[in-house]
Structure formats: C-alpha cells, structure tokens
Scaffold this motif. Structure first.
Motif, mmCIF file in Angstrom:
data_model
loop_
_atom_site.group_PDB
_atom_site.id
_atom_site.type_symbol
_atom_site.label_atom_id
_atom_site.label_comp_id
_atom_site.label_asym_id
_atom_site.label_seq_id
_atom_site.Cartn_x
_atom_site.Cartn_y
_atom_site.Cartn_z
ATOM 1 N N ILE A 136 36.226 34.501 35.401
ATOM 2 C CA ILE A 136 36.537 33.086 35.609
ATOM 3 C C ILE A 136 35.356 32.368 36.266
ATOM 4 N N ALA A 137 34.779 33.005 37.278
ATOM 5 C CA ALA A 137 33.636 32.399 37.979
ATOM 6 C C ALA A 137 32.447 32.237 37.035
ATOM 7 N N ASP A 138 32.204 33.249 36.186
ATOM 8 C CA ASP A 138 31.076 33.178 35.240
ATOM 9 C C ASP A 138 31.274 32.054 34.230
ATOM 10 N N TYR A 139 32.496 31.936 33.690
ATOM 11 C CA TYR A 139 32.760 30.877 32.706
ATOM 12 C C TYR A 139 32.639 29.490 33.342
ATOM 13 N N LYS A 140 33.065 29.357 34.602
ATOM 14 C CA LYS A 140 32.941 28.070 35.281
ATOM 15 C C LYS A 140 31.476 27.695 35.461
ATOM 16 N N ARG A 141 30.635 28.699 35.771
ATOM 17 C CA ARG A 141 29.212 28.423 35.928
ATOM 18 C C ARG A 141 28.585 27.969 34.612
ATOM 19 N N LEU A 142 29.168 28.436 33.493
ATOM 20 C CA LEU A 142 28.649 28.061 32.183
ATOM 21 C C LEU A 142 29.224 26.743 31.667
ATOM 22 N N GLY A 143 30.101 26.118 32.482
ATOM 23 C CA GLY A 143 30.576 24.781 32.167
ATOM 24 C C GLY A 143 31.865 24.693 31.372
ATOM 25 N N ILE A 149 39.276 28.246 30.072
ATOM 26 C CA ILE A 149 39.125 29.526 30.775
ATOM 27 C C ILE A 149 40.454 30.266 30.842
ATOM 28 N N ASN A 150 41.525 29.545 31.140
ATOM 29 C CA ASN A 150 42.846 30.178 31.198
ATOM 30 C C ASN A 150 43.219 30.806 29.858
ATOM 31 N N ASN A 151 42.950 30.063 28.773
ATOM 32 C CA ASN A 151 43.235 30.602 27.439
ATOM 33 C C ASN A 151 42.362 31.815 27.134
ATOM 34 N N ARG A 152 41.097 31.735 27.523
ATOM 35 C CA ARG A 152 40.159 32.849 27.243
ATOM 36 C C ARG A 152 40.565 34.102 28.010
ATOM 37 N N ILE A 153 40.934 33.944 29.268
ATOM 38 C CA ILE A 153 41.325 35.105 30.077
ATOM 39 C C ILE A 153 42.611 35.722 29.546
ATOM 40 N N GLU A 157 43.365 39.607 27.960
ATOM 41 C CA GLU A 157 44.505 40.469 28.281
ATOM 42 C C GLU A 157 45.234 40.913 27.011
ATOM 43 N N VAL A 158 45.441 39.948 26.097
ATOM 44 C CA VAL A 158 46.138 40.251 24.841
ATOM 45 C C VAL A 158 45.319 41.232 24.011
#
Length: 247
Positions: A136-143, A149-153, A157-158
């Motif tokens: 999550i922190a890495d994706y936020k740094r990438l904008g 991000i919630n969907n990606r995370i 999991e899926v």
C-alpha cells in the motif's frame, strides 16, 4: 545459482526508483539486481548506460582480485522488455562491498534502505499482514488513488487464493500458470494476457498495475469465480483428470 520455486521476484522502491529483487525462502536472503543498484547510485536514466557502468566496474574489480564480484551469481529476472533474462545479483553483504567502489552521494542512504528492506522482511515473516501494508505504501508513493489501491490489494488476495487452489490440484508454476491465466483473462476481456498488454501499449510494465478500477474488478471476479469452481472440482475428484495435473 539455480532459480528454485522458493525464490520470489519483487520490485522494491528507493526514492521512486525501481530495484529488482529476489527473496529466497530457503536461504532467507535477498538478492538485488546489481545493474539496478548501479543505475540508482549513478543517477542514470538509461538502462544501457547503467549496464555498461556495471560491466566496466566489474572488470576493474576482477582485475583487482575482488572476491565479491567473483562470488556474485546470476538469476533470471524480468527485464525492461518484459522478458526473463539472466541478471547479475548480489546479496546485501556483497552489495555493501560493491557500493564502496561507486562514488555516490546516495551510497549511505541506499545502505540504510537495504538494511531497512532486510529488517522489514524479517518482520513480515512474523506478521504477513505487513506485506500488504508495504505494498500500500509503495503504490501510494507511485501516485495511485486509495480506491485503486484497495482494489489492487484485494486482487492480490484473490490471486493468492486461486494459486493456492492450483497448487493443491497439482498445477505447476510457470507455463501452466500462464496458460490458465490466459484463459481467465480471455474470458472477461476477449484477449490473452500478452494481447491485453499489447492493447495497452505495455512492454516491461505490470498489466495489473496498469488496469483501471473496472478492469481490476472484472479480473478479480473472474479469478475468485475460478477459485470457487476449482475448489468444487478438486473435492469432486475432477481435477485429478485434468491434463495439467498429469504433467
């Protein structure tokens, strides 16, 4: 050095620059792409120049009898064109010695970053939930947006649930995973994974990291449904007849 199934390639971010890494579960050790490290420390934007820099530095260190370079290994890592290629890698200990030969103002911050990566992994082994926090922190740094991000995370999991089902059914990583993923992608998008990347104009980039929220949702639904079906088929004994299971 032989790449085993226990090795997991990951992208780490240092000051918004990507560094390819591999974590070896058996040895519990990080391996870093030396070319990527050279590119960061010399502040090169051109991959080719970074490779040339490392080749010259490696030659000089060999001539000096530096055992660190001699003991470096190669692993197949995803290149910028999306293909897997053998790449010089080094452990954290080896990199500390190599960095000493690279004049760079970023040398000390990079060493501290590597130490943080090592400590972070040990913490994640104790608490796997921390891996998602780091993503999550890495994706936020990438904008990326919070919604994306919630969907990606959730998609990660899926995907993990799906691959767990495949592992239980005897499906092998690599080509078999890719073939099944192509089938799933084609069902919801009408294209294979490779065709979809071409459609989006992607080469080295991750397809999932370049999906929209809608695309992530459709892909997630397809993989979740496949995992549920795989679970039912496994218990019914059908998957024991699957051609992948016999491979």
């Amino acid at each position: 050095m032989r790449k085993t199934m226990s090795q997991n390639e990951q992208i780490k971010i240092f000051e918004e620059r990507k560094v390819r890494t591999v974590w070896d579960d058996e040895k519990e050790e990080w391996y870093f792409s030396v070319v990527d490290v050279c590119q960061v420390l010399t502040d090169q934007q051109d991959d080719l120049k970074a490779r040339k820099y490392w080749n010259k530095l490696k030659q000089r260190l060999v001539e000096e009898g530096n055992q660190t370079v001699t003991n470096c290994h190669q692993l197949k890592m995803t290149a910028h064109d999306g293909k897997k290629r053998l790449t010089d890698v080094a452990t954290i200990e080896q990199l500390f010695r190599i960095i000493q030969s690279i004049p760079s103002l970023k040398a000390e911050p990079f060493k501290q970053w590597m130490a943080h990566v090592a400590a972070e992994r040990l913490n994640q082994m104790q608490d796997p939930e921390l891996s998602f926090d780091q993503a999550i922190a890495d994706y936020k740094r990438l904008g990326y947006s919070d919604k994306w991000i919630n969907n990606r995370i959730r998609g990660i999991e899926v995907r993990k649930e799906l691959t767990d089902e495949w592992n239980r059914a005897g499906v092998k990583e690599g080509q078999q995973y890719a073939s099944l993923t192509d089938i799933i992608t084609r069902e919801w998008s009408g294209m294979t994974t490779h065709q979809y990347k071409q459609h989006k104009g992607l080469k080295k980039e991750s397809l999932r990291d370049n999906m929209t929220n809608v695309e992530l949702a459709l892909n997630m639904l397809a993989e979740a449904s496949t995992a549920e079906i795989s679970d039912l088929l496994y218990f019914s004994g059908y998957l024991s007849l699957h051609p992948f299971h016999k491979a």
